[in-house]
Design an enzyme around this catalytic site. Sequence first.
Site: not given
Length: 275
Positions: A220-221
């Site tokens: 998850e950025l």
Amino acid sequence: MQGSPIFTRSIGRSVEGREIIVHANFGFAVSPPPRNSTLLIGGTHGNEPATVRALEDYLQSPAWEALRQFPTMVLPLANPDGAERATRYNARGVDLNRNCGFNWRPDCEEPPGPAAWSEPESVALRDFILAWQPAKVVSLHWALAEIDADGVQSTPLAQAMWESLDENARRPYRLRVTEPGRGQRRLERIYAACPGSVGQWCGYGLEYADGSAPAMITLELPYDPEAEARPDELPEDHLDTVRALWKTDAAGYLRGIEPGVHAMLATAIRFPAHS
């Protein structure tokens, strides 16, 4: 890009007929599939353009060129119809990350489709994974800011990706893993939160003919690459924050995240998940 070629093929089409494209640093005519390969996935949700751009940029980067001897496949855009509409869902309004056949639930909070594997995009990804049997799967999403391992077999890879980051690059992320002997409580939580996800299918529901299971990481950025630290509870406006950043300065956002993302992807690609 100079150096080794990028081989490209379509693995299927979306509801509206758009091709779903995979790139690799080896020819797709090889048989059997290369061992210890890695699959990188972006754009499962069409309103997460940073995941697409991050992988497209990676294909053109020196980091990619330096890893030519490690078999790697890159699917930058798993949901082309959703990207065309800038929506989370595909053209039939289905969340592809709730449509997989492990722990699929019709009463999911996000629309899971009329049945597991009902969507052509999900089927294309499933059949490609079954055919090419990647030892490691890293799926990029936006923007919970974490390295999330599904299944105990995935924990060593998640920890290696975390350790590839220096202290500054770690700031916006947190690490979440399944520890041996402590997985059941987390399984119950994950099953409730993300039924029918790619992560659940690959991490808990998929086993190849040789008895191995892929190491599955959801990357998850960050919602803010300049955040001092990833809080335990994200701010309620974290999606508004990242979308505003993207709208005003997408290039700046990518500059902020890509050094860390490239380090983690390189670690995943090199990681010897299968001996």
